[in-house]
Design an enzyme around this catalytic site. Structure first.
Site, PDB file in Angstrom:
ATOM      1  N   CYS A 121      13.798  11.792  12.760  1.00 41.21           N
ATOM      2  CA  CYS A 121      14.963  11.002  12.316  1.00 41.21           C
ATOM      3  C   CYS A 121      16.279  11.782  12.404  1.00 41.21           C
ATOM      4  CB  CYS A 121      14.751  10.497  10.900  1.00 41.21           C
ATOM      5  SG  CYS A 121      13.369   9.362  10.789  1.00 41.21           S
ATOM      6  N   HIS A 258      21.885   9.139   7.397  1.00 40.60           N
ATOM      7  CA  HIS A 258      20.666   8.558   7.969  1.00 40.60           C
ATOM      8  C   HIS A 258      20.202   7.442   7.031  1.00 40.60           C
ATOM      9  CE1 HIS A 258      16.822   7.844   9.592  1.00 40.60           C
ATOM     10  NE2 HIS A 258      16.137   8.492   8.664  1.00 40.60           N
ATOM     11  N   ASN A 288      14.833   1.613   8.839  1.00 41.86           N
ATOM     12  CA  ASN A 288      14.963   2.999   9.300  1.00 41.86           C
ATOM     13  C   ASN A 288      14.762   3.024  10.818  1.00 41.86           C
ATOM     14  OD1 ASN A 288      14.673   5.688   9.938  1.00 41.86           O
ATOM     15  ND2 ASN A 288      13.266   6.155   8.265  1.00 41.86           N
TER      16      ASN A 288
HETATM   17  O1  UT7 Z   1      13.428   8.830   7.826  1.00 43.20           O
HETATM   18  C1  UT7 Z   1      12.638   9.947   7.617  1.00 43.20           C
HETATM   19  C2  UT7 Z   1      12.510  10.267   6.209  1.00 43.20           C
HETATM   20  N1  UT7 Z   1      11.776   9.236   5.514  1.00 43.20           N
HETATM   21  C3  UT7 Z   1      12.116   8.986   4.266  1.00 43.20           C
HETATM   22  O2  UT7 Z   1      13.079   9.531   3.807  1.00 43.20           O
HETATM   23  C4  UT7 Z   1      11.255   8.071   3.439  1.00 43.20           C
HETATM   24  C5  UT7 Z   1      11.181   8.633   2.045  1.00 43.20           C
HETATM   25  N2  UT7 Z   1      10.319   7.874   1.134  1.00 43.20           N
HETATM   26  C6  UT7 Z   1      10.646   6.656   0.679  1.00 43.20           C
HETATM   27  O3  UT7 Z   1      11.625   6.075   1.095  1.00 43.20           O
HETATM   28  C7  UT7 Z   1       9.791   6.071  -0.421  1.00 43.20           C
HETATM   29  O4  UT7 Z   1       8.919   7.064  -0.901  1.00 43.20           O
HETATM   30  C8  UT7 Z   1       8.996   4.824   0.024  1.00 43.20           C
HETATM   31  C9  UT7 Z   1       9.919   3.648   0.211  1.00 43.20           C
HETATM   32  C10 UT7 Z   1       8.246   5.116   1.304  1.00 43.20           C
HETATM   33  C11 UT7 Z   1       7.979   4.462  -1.058  1.00 43.20           C
HETATM   34  O5  UT7 Z   1       8.653   4.244  -2.305  1.00 43.20           O
HETATM   35  P1  UT7 Z   1       8.115   4.914  -3.632  1.00 43.20           P
HETATM   36  O6  UT7 Z   1       8.987   4.473  -4.728  1.00 43.20           O
HETATM   37  O7  UT7 Z   1       8.040   6.396  -3.372  1.00 43.20           O
HETATM   38  O8  UT7 Z   1       6.714   4.250  -3.806  1.00 43.20           O
HETATM   39  P2  UT7 Z   1       5.267   4.939  -3.849  1.00 43.20           P
HETATM   40  O9  UT7 Z   1       4.884   5.457  -2.519  1.00 43.20           O
HETATM   41  O10 UT7 Z   1       5.219   5.899  -5.016  1.00 43.20           O
HETATM   42  O11 UT7 Z   1       4.350   3.700  -4.190  1.00 43.20           O
HETATM   43  C12 UT7 Z   1       4.459   3.001  -5.426  1.00 43.20           C
HETATM   44  C13 UT7 Z   1       3.487   1.838  -5.445  1.00 43.20           C
HETATM   45  C14 UT7 Z   1       2.065   2.237  -5.070  1.00 43.20           C
HETATM   46  O12 UT7 Z   1       1.179   1.494  -5.856  1.00 43.20           O
HETATM   47  P3  UT7 Z   1       0.494   2.136  -7.162  1.00 43.20           P
HETATM   48  O13 UT7 Z   1      -0.248   3.352  -6.661  1.00 43.20           O
HETATM   49  O14 UT7 Z   1       1.632   2.509  -8.074  1.00 43.20           O
HETATM   50  O15 UT7 Z   1      -0.389   1.044  -7.671  1.00 43.20           O
HETATM   51  C15 UT7 Z   1       1.948   1.778  -3.635  1.00 43.20           C
HETATM   52  O16 UT7 Z   1       0.619   1.484  -3.257  1.00 43.20           O
HETATM   53  O17 UT7 Z   1       3.887   0.850  -4.496  1.00 43.20           O
HETATM   54  C16 UT7 Z   1       2.787   0.535  -3.647  1.00 43.20           C
HETATM   55  N3  UT7 Z   1       3.309   0.185  -2.332  1.00 43.20           N
HETATM   56  C17 UT7 Z   1       3.673  -1.073  -2.010  1.00 43.20           C
HETATM   57  N4  UT7 Z   1       3.650  -2.231  -2.696  1.00 43.20           N
HETATM   58  C18 UT7 Z   1       4.113  -3.329  -2.074  1.00 43.20           C
HETATM   59  C19 UT7 Z   1       3.546   0.989  -1.292  1.00 43.20           C
HETATM   60  N5  UT7 Z   1       4.069   0.301  -0.259  1.00 43.20           N
HETATM   61  C20 UT7 Z   1       4.143  -0.993  -0.688  1.00 43.20           C
HETATM   62  C21 UT7 Z   1       4.603  -2.179  -0.097  1.00 43.20           C
HETATM   63  N6  UT7 Z   1       4.580  -3.311  -0.807  1.00 43.20           N
HETATM   64  N7  UT7 Z   1       5.109  -2.211   1.177  1.00 43.20           N
END
Ligand code: UT7
Length: 331
Positions: A121, A258, A288
Protein backbone atom coordinates in the site's frame (compact mmCIF):
# COMPACT_ATOMS: atom_id res chain seq x y z
CA UNK A 1 8.43 28.06 9.87
CA UNK A 2 11.61 27.65 7.89
CA UNK A 3 11.62 26.27 4.40
CA UNK A 4 14.52 26.00 1.98
CA UNK A 5 14.69 29.03 -0.33
CA UNK A 6 15.06 28.41 -4.05
CA UNK A 7 18.87 28.58 -4.27
CA UNK A 8 19.81 26.72 -7.41
CA UNK A 9 18.51 23.43 -6.01
CA UNK A 10 16.45 21.30 -8.38
CA UNK A 11 13.03 20.33 -7.05
CA UNK A 12 10.43 17.89 -8.35
CA UNK A 13 7.20 19.78 -8.84
CA UNK A 14 3.83 18.15 -9.52
CA UNK A 15 2.82 19.53 -12.91
CA UNK A 16 -0.41 17.56 -13.27
CA UNK A 17 -2.51 14.82 -11.67
CA UNK A 18 -4.99 12.26 -12.99
CA UNK A 19 -6.96 9.25 -11.79
CA UNK A 20 -9.22 6.52 -13.04
CA UNK A 21 -11.73 4.17 -11.41
CA UNK A 22 -13.44 1.09 -12.87
CA UNK A 23 -17.10 1.60 -13.79
CA UNK A 24 -18.56 -1.10 -11.54
CA UNK A 25 -19.43 -0.10 -7.96
CA UNK A 26 -19.92 -2.67 -5.19
CA UNK A 27 -21.81 -1.38 -2.15
CA UNK A 28 -21.70 -2.75 1.39
CA UNK A 29 -25.21 -4.08 0.88
CA UNK A 30 -24.01 -5.96 -2.22
CA UNK A 31 -21.27 -7.54 -0.07
CA UNK A 32 -23.72 -8.54 2.64
CA UNK A 33 -25.30 -10.84 0.03
CA UNK A 34 -21.95 -12.62 -0.52
CA UNK A 35 -20.54 -12.91 3.03
CA UNK A 36 -21.85 -12.61 6.60
CA UNK A 37 -21.40 -8.86 7.00
CA UNK A 38 -23.45 -5.67 7.13
CA UNK A 39 -23.30 -2.08 5.95
CA UNK A 40 -23.32 -1.03 9.61
CA UNK A 41 -20.25 -3.16 10.52
CA UNK A 42 -18.22 -2.07 7.49
CA UNK A 43 -19.07 1.64 7.89
CA UNK A 44 -18.40 1.84 11.62
CA UNK A 45 -15.17 -0.23 11.56
CA UNK A 46 -13.66 1.15 8.34
CA UNK A 47 -15.62 4.17 7.03
CA UNK A 48 -16.12 2.36 3.69
CA UNK A 49 -19.51 2.63 1.97
CA UNK A 50 -18.63 1.33 -1.50
CA UNK A 51 -15.68 0.46 -3.73
CA UNK A 52 -15.00 0.14 -7.47
CA UNK A 53 -14.28 -3.30 -8.89
CA UNK A 54 -12.38 -3.87 -12.12
CA UNK A 55 -14.24 -5.69 -14.88
CA UNK A 56 -12.98 -7.49 -17.95
CA UNK A 57 -10.17 -5.58 -19.65
CA UNK A 58 -9.76 -3.23 -16.68
CA UNK A 59 -6.29 -4.43 -15.84
CA UNK A 60 -3.81 -2.64 -13.59
CA UNK A 61 -1.99 -1.32 -16.68
CA UNK A 62 -5.24 -0.10 -18.26
CA UNK A 63 -6.35 1.76 -15.11
CA UNK A 64 -2.86 3.25 -14.76
CA UNK A 65 -2.78 4.21 -18.45
CA UNK A 66 -6.13 6.03 -18.19
CA UNK A 67 -4.93 7.89 -15.07
CA UNK A 68 -1.66 8.76 -16.84
CA UNK A 69 -3.47 10.23 -19.87
CA UNK A 70 -5.39 12.60 -17.56
CA UNK A 71 -2.24 13.57 -15.63
CA UNK A 72 -0.36 14.30 -18.87
CA UNK A 73 -3.24 16.41 -20.14
CA UNK A 74 -3.43 18.34 -16.87
CA UNK A 75 0.32 18.95 -17.00
CA UNK A 76 0.28 19.95 -20.68
CA UNK A 77 2.98 17.33 -21.31
CA UNK A 78 3.27 15.03 -24.36
CA UNK A 79 4.04 11.33 -23.83
CA UNK A 80 7.21 11.83 -25.89
CA UNK A 81 8.56 14.25 -23.25
CA UNK A 82 8.48 11.62 -20.45
CA UNK A 83 11.97 10.43 -19.51
CA UNK A 84 11.05 8.14 -16.58
CA UNK A 85 8.02 5.98 -15.69
CA UNK A 86 7.60 4.38 -12.27
CA UNK A 87 4.51 2.42 -11.24
CA UNK A 88 3.74 1.52 -7.64
CA UNK A 89 1.75 -1.71 -7.72
CA UNK A 90 1.40 -5.00 -5.91
CA UNK A 91 -1.09 -6.37 -8.46
CA UNK A 92 0.84 -6.19 -11.76
CA UNK A 93 -0.82 -7.43 -14.96
CA UNK A 94 1.93 -10.06 -15.28
CA UNK A 95 4.97 -11.24 -13.34
CA UNK A 96 6.91 -9.60 -16.15
CA UNK A 97 7.16 -7.40 -18.15
CA UNK A 98 6.52 -4.73 -15.54
CA UNK A 99 3.25 -2.81 -15.55
CA UNK A 100 5.35 0.33 -16.16
CA UNK A 101 6.61 -1.19 -19.45
CA UNK A 102 3.05 -2.08 -20.47
CA UNK A 103 1.84 1.46 -19.75
CA UNK A 104 4.86 2.94 -21.51
CA UNK A 105 3.93 0.98 -24.65
CA UNK A 106 0.27 2.09 -24.46
CA UNK A 107 1.47 5.69 -24.20
CA UNK A 108 3.90 5.31 -27.10
CA UNK A 109 6.73 6.59 -24.90
CA UNK A 110 9.33 3.92 -25.65
CA UNK A 111 12.97 4.46 -24.81
CA UNK A 112 12.84 5.94 -21.32
CA UNK A 113 13.38 3.75 -18.23
CA UNK A 114 10.17 2.20 -16.91
CA UNK A 115 9.88 -0.03 -13.87
CA UNK A 116 7.56 -1.09 -11.04
CA UNK A 117 7.99 -0.58 -7.32
CA UNK A 118 6.33 -3.10 -5.00
CA UNK A 119 5.88 -1.66 -1.52
CA UNK A 120 2.28 -2.88 -1.11
CA UNK A 121 0.00 0.00 0.00
CA UNK A 122 3.02 2.34 0.27
CA UNK A 123 3.83 1.75 -3.40
CA UNK A 124 2.95 5.22 -4.68
CA UNK A 125 4.87 6.99 -1.90
CA UNK A 126 7.91 4.78 -2.62
CA UNK A 127 7.55 5.42 -6.39
CA UNK A 128 7.21 9.17 -5.90
CA UNK A 129 10.28 9.25 -3.66
CA UNK A 130 12.27 7.25 -6.21
CA UNK A 131 11.28 9.59 -9.06
CA UNK A 132 12.20 12.56 -6.88
CA UNK A 133 15.72 11.14 -6.43
CA UNK A 134 16.11 10.83 -10.24
CA UNK A 135 14.95 14.40 -10.77
CA UNK A 136 17.10 15.91 -8.02
CA UNK A 137 20.11 13.98 -9.34
CA UNK A 138 19.50 15.51 -12.76
CA UNK A 139 18.96 12.15 -14.50
CA UNK A 140 15.26 12.80 -15.29
CA UNK A 141 13.36 15.98 -16.06
CA UNK A 142 9.79 14.80 -16.67
CA UNK A 143 8.69 11.73 -14.74
CA UNK A 144 5.37 9.92 -14.81
CA UNK A 145 4.57 8.32 -11.43
CA UNK A 146 1.56 6.04 -11.12
CA UNK A 147 -0.11 4.05 -8.34
CA UNK A 148 -2.40 1.43 -9.86
CA UNK A 149 -4.03 -1.66 -8.39
CA UNK A 150 -6.63 -4.35 -8.97
CA UNK A 151 -6.65 -5.82 -5.46
CA UNK A 152 -10.13 -7.24 -5.86
CA UNK A 153 -8.54 -9.78 -8.23
CA UNK A 154 -6.66 -11.32 -5.29
CA UNK A 155 -9.11 -11.17 -2.42
CA UNK A 156 -10.80 -14.28 -1.13
CA UNK A 157 -14.49 -13.46 -1.69
CA UNK A 158 -15.50 -15.95 1.00
CA UNK A 159 -13.37 -14.22 3.68
CA UNK A 160 -15.36 -11.36 5.26
CA UNK A 161 -12.40 -10.03 7.25
CA UNK A 162 -10.61 -8.94 4.05
CA UNK A 163 -12.97 -8.90 1.06
CA UNK A 164 -14.95 -5.91 2.36
CA UNK A 165 -11.84 -3.73 2.57
CA UNK A 166 -10.36 -3.44 -0.90
CA UNK A 167 -11.18 -1.67 -4.15
CA UNK A 168 -9.54 -1.02 -7.52
CA UNK A 169 -8.27 2.21 -9.05
CA UNK A 170 -5.31 4.26 -10.17
CA UNK A 171 -3.84 7.72 -9.80
CA UNK A 172 -0.92 9.40 -11.53
CA UNK A 173 1.23 12.50 -11.34
CA UNK A 174 3.59 14.16 -13.79
CA UNK A 175 6.68 15.42 -11.97
CA UNK A 176 8.84 18.11 -13.57
CA UNK A 177 12.27 19.39 -12.61
CA UNK A 178 11.86 22.97 -11.41
CA UNK A 179 13.80 25.64 -9.56
CA UNK A 180 10.65 26.50 -7.56
CA UNK A 181 9.97 24.45 -4.42
CA UNK A 182 8.06 21.23 -4.93
CA UNK A 183 8.83 18.03 -3.03
CA UNK A 184 10.60 19.12 0.16
CA UNK A 185 11.37 15.69 1.62
CA UNK A 186 10.56 12.01 1.35
CA UNK A 187 11.07 9.41 4.09
CA UNK A 188 10.72 5.68 3.47
CA UNK A 189 10.81 2.76 5.93
CA UNK A 190 10.35 -1.01 5.94
CA UNK A 191 10.32 -3.88 8.43
CA UNK A 192 10.32 -7.31 6.81
CA UNK A 193 10.03 -9.00 10.21
CA UNK A 194 6.25 -8.51 10.29
CA UNK A 195 5.49 -9.96 6.86
CA UNK A 196 2.95 -12.54 8.00
CA UNK A 197 0.64 -9.93 9.51
CA UNK A 198 -0.28 -8.74 6.01
CA UNK A 199 0.69 -10.71 2.95
CA UNK A 200 -0.19 -12.78 -0.05
CA UNK A 201 1.72 -16.05 0.33
CA UNK A 202 1.54 -17.07 -3.33
CA UNK A 203 5.01 -16.94 -4.88
CA UNK A 204 7.35 -17.93 -7.66
CA UNK A 205 10.50 -19.08 -5.87
CA UNK A 206 8.91 -19.58 -2.44
CA UNK A 207 5.49 -19.66 -0.82
CA UNK A 208 2.46 -21.47 -2.12
CA UNK A 209 2.42 -22.12 -5.84
CA UNK A 210 -0.78 -21.01 -7.58
CA UNK A 211 -1.49 -24.57 -8.80
CA UNK A 212 -1.36 -26.13 -5.31
CA UNK A 213 -4.66 -27.07 -3.67
CA UNK A 214 -6.04 -24.41 -1.28
CA UNK A 215 -3.52 -21.86 -2.49
CA UNK A 216 -5.80 -19.53 -4.43
CA UNK A 217 -4.42 -16.05 -4.79
CA UNK A 218 -5.52 -14.16 -1.68
CA UNK A 219 -4.63 -11.53 0.88
CA UNK A 220 -4.12 -12.67 4.45
CA UNK A 221 -4.21 -10.06 7.22
CA UNK A 222 -4.26 -9.85 11.02
CA UNK A 223 -6.32 -6.67 10.83
CA UNK A 224 -6.14 -5.65 14.46
CA UNK A 225 -2.34 -6.06 14.67
CA UNK A 226 -1.87 -4.19 11.39
CA UNK A 227 -4.11 -1.40 12.66
CA UNK A 228 -1.94 -0.85 15.74
CA UNK A 229 1.32 -0.93 13.79
CA UNK A 230 -0.10 1.45 11.17
CA UNK A 231 -1.16 4.09 13.71
CA UNK A 232 2.23 3.97 15.46
CA UNK A 233 4.29 4.07 12.26
CA UNK A 234 2.23 6.91 10.81
CA UNK A 235 2.56 8.93 14.02
CA UNK A 236 6.34 8.69 13.78
CA UNK A 237 6.55 9.32 10.04
CA UNK A 238 4.53 12.55 10.16
CA UNK A 239 6.69 13.82 13.05
CA UNK A 240 9.80 12.84 11.08
CA UNK A 241 8.68 14.77 7.97
CA UNK A 242 7.91 17.94 9.91
CA UNK A 243 11.12 17.78 11.98
CA UNK A 244 13.30 17.25 8.90
CA UNK A 245 11.94 20.46 7.39
CA UNK A 246 11.84 22.56 10.55
CA UNK A 247 8.08 22.87 10.14
CA UNK A 248 5.28 22.87 12.68
CA UNK A 249 2.16 20.72 12.27
CA UNK A 250 0.08 23.89 12.00
CA UNK A 251 2.01 24.88 8.83
CA UNK A 252 0.33 22.04 6.92
CA UNK A 253 -2.58 22.88 4.64
CA UNK A 254 -3.63 19.32 3.77
CA UNK A 255 -3.10 15.74 4.88
CA UNK A 256 -3.44 13.28 1.99
CA UNK A 257 -3.25 9.89 3.70
CA UNK A 258 -3.36 6.31 2.50
CA UNK A 259 -7.01 5.29 2.59
CA UNK A 260 -7.17 1.99 4.51
CA UNK A 261 -9.46 2.82 7.39
CA UNK A 262 -11.13 6.07 8.45
CA UNK A 263 -10.17 5.39 12.07
CA UNK A 264 -6.46 5.24 11.14
CA UNK A 265 -6.81 8.49 9.15
CA UNK A 266 -8.54 10.18 12.10
CA UNK A 267 -5.75 9.04 14.44
CA UNK A 268 -3.11 10.66 12.20
CA UNK A 269 -5.17 13.85 11.90
CA UNK A 270 -5.45 13.98 15.68
CA UNK A 271 -1.67 13.59 16.00
CA UNK A 272 -1.33 16.59 13.66
CA UNK A 273 -4.00 18.57 15.53
CA UNK A 274 -5.73 18.86 12.17
CA UNK A 275 -9.50 19.21 11.70
CA UNK A 276 -10.92 16.57 9.36
CA UNK A 277 -11.84 19.44 6.97
CA UNK A 278 -8.12 19.57 6.10
CA UNK A 279 -7.88 15.83 5.45
CA UNK A 280 -8.67 14.31 2.06
CA UNK A 281 -10.91 11.28 2.56
CA UNK A 282 -11.90 8.94 -0.27
CA UNK A 283 -11.98 5.64 1.63
CA UNK A 284 -15.78 5.94 1.94
CA UNK A 285 -16.20 5.69 -1.85
CA UNK A 286 -13.02 3.86 -2.94
CA UNK A 287 -12.22 1.43 -0.12
CA UNK A 288 -8.53 0.56 0.19
CA UNK A 289 -6.99 0.80 -3.29
CA UNK A 290 -3.47 0.16 -1.98
CA UNK A 291 -0.93 2.06 -4.16
CA UNK A 292 -3.81 3.77 -5.93
CA UNK A 293 -5.19 5.45 -2.84
CA UNK A 294 -2.86 8.42 -2.30
CA UNK A 295 -2.72 9.59 -5.95
CA UNK A 296 -6.49 9.06 -6.29
CA UNK A 297 -7.08 11.24 -3.23
CA UNK A 298 -4.58 13.84 -4.46
CA UNK A 299 -6.19 14.06 -7.88
CA UNK A 300 -9.66 14.36 -6.38
CA UNK A 301 -8.45 17.14 -4.08
CA UNK A 302 -6.80 19.02 -6.96
CA UNK A 303 -9.74 18.68 -9.36
CA UNK A 304 -12.30 19.69 -6.73
CA UNK A 305 -10.31 22.89 -6.14
CA UNK A 306 -9.55 22.03 -2.50
CA UNK A 307 -5.79 21.83 -2.99
CA UNK A 308 -4.37 25.06 -4.41
CA UNK A 309 -0.95 25.93 -5.81
CA UNK A 310 1.49 27.00 -3.09
CA UNK A 311 -0.13 24.92 -0.34
CA UNK A 312 1.80 22.51 1.89
CA UNK A 313 0.73 18.87 1.53
CA UNK A 314 1.71 15.84 3.59
CA UNK A 315 1.26 12.49 1.85
CA UNK A 316 1.70 9.30 3.88
CA UNK A 317 1.14 5.57 3.57
CA UNK A 318 1.49 2.27 5.41
CA UNK A 319 1.31 -1.21 3.96
CA UNK A 320 2.39 -4.83 3.82
CA UNK A 321 6.04 -5.57 4.30
CA UNK A 322 5.65 -3.64 6.52
CA UNK A 323 6.41 -0.51 4.53
CA UNK A 324 5.63 3.09 5.41
CA UNK A 325 6.66 6.56 4.39
CA UNK A 326 5.85 10.20 3.70
CA UNK A 327 6.21 12.89 1.06
CA UNK A 328 6.08 16.53 2.14
CA UNK A 329 5.57 18.91 -0.74
CA UNK A 330 4.64 22.41 -1.72
CA UNK A 331 2.04 21.95 -4.45
O1 UT7 B 1 -3.60 -0.83 3.69
C1 UT7 B 1 -2.66 -1.60 4.35
C2 UT7 B 1 -2.82 -1.52 5.79
N1 UT7 B 1 -4.07 -2.13 6.20
C3 UT7 B 1 -4.69 -1.61 7.24
O2 UT7 B 1 -4.26 -0.60 7.72
C4 UT7 B 1 -5.87 -2.33 7.83
C5 UT7 B 1 -5.80 -2.21 9.33
N2 UT7 B 1 -6.86 -2.91 10.04
C6 UT7 B 1 -8.14 -2.51 10.02
O3 UT7 B 1 -8.49 -1.59 9.31
C7 UT7 B 1 -9.10 -3.18 10.97
O4 UT7 B 1 -8.37 -3.99 11.86
C8 UT7 B 1 -10.18 -4.01 10.25
C9 UT7 B 1 -11.18 -3.11 9.57
C10 UT7 B 1 -9.54 -4.95 9.25
C11 UT7 B 1 -10.94 -4.86 11.28
O5 UT7 B 1 -11.51 -4.00 12.28
P1 UT7 B 1 -11.34 -4.35 13.81
O6 UT7 B 1 -12.05 -3.32 14.58
O7 UT7 B 1 -9.86 -4.49 14.07
O8 UT7 B 1 -12.11 -5.70 13.94
P2 UT7 B 1 -11.56 -7.14 14.40
O9 UT7 B 1 -10.67 -7.72 13.38
O10 UT7 B 1 -11.04 -7.03 15.82
O11 UT7 B 1 -12.90 -7.98 14.44
C12 UT7 B 1 -13.95 -7.68 15.35
C13 UT7 B 1 -15.12 -8.62 15.11
C14 UT7 B 1 -14.71 -10.09 15.08
O12 UT7 B 1 -15.72 -10.84 15.69
P3 UT7 B 1 -15.58 -11.33 17.21
O13 UT7 B 1 -14.31 -12.16 17.24
O14 UT7 B 1 -15.45 -10.08 18.04
O15 UT7 B 1 -16.83 -12.12 17.45
C15 UT7 B 1 -14.68 -10.40 13.60
O16 UT7 B 1 -14.92 -11.77 13.33
O17 UT7 B 1 -15.72 -8.35 13.85
C16 UT7 B 1 -15.81 -9.55 13.09
N3 UT7 B 1 -15.68 -9.22 11.68
C17 UT7 B 1 -16.74 -8.89 10.92
N4 UT7 B 1 -18.06 -8.80 11.18
C18 UT7 B 1 -18.87 -8.41 10.18
C19 UT7 B 1 -14.57 -9.15 10.94
N5 UT7 B 1 -14.85 -8.78 9.68
C20 UT7 B 1 -16.21 -8.62 9.65
C21 UT7 B 1 -17.11 -8.23 8.64
N6 UT7 B 1 -18.41 -8.13 8.93
N7 UT7 B 1 -16.70 -7.92 7.37
Amino acid sequence: MSEPAATGRIYSRIAGTGSHLPAKVLTNDDLSKIVDTSDEWIRTRTGIRERHVAGEGETTSELGYQAALKALQAAGVEASEIDLIIVGTTTPDLIFPSTACLIQHKLGASGCPAFDVNAACSGFVFALSTADQFIRAGTAKTALVIGSETLTRMVDWTERTTCVLFGDGAGAVVLKADSETGILSTHLHADGGKKELLWNPVGVSAGFQPDQPNAGVRILMSGNEVFKHAVKALDSVVDEALDANGLDKHDLDWLIPHQANLRIIEATAKRLDMPMEQVIVTVDRHGNTSSGSVPLALDEAVRSGKVQRGQLLLLEAFGGGFTWGSVLLRY
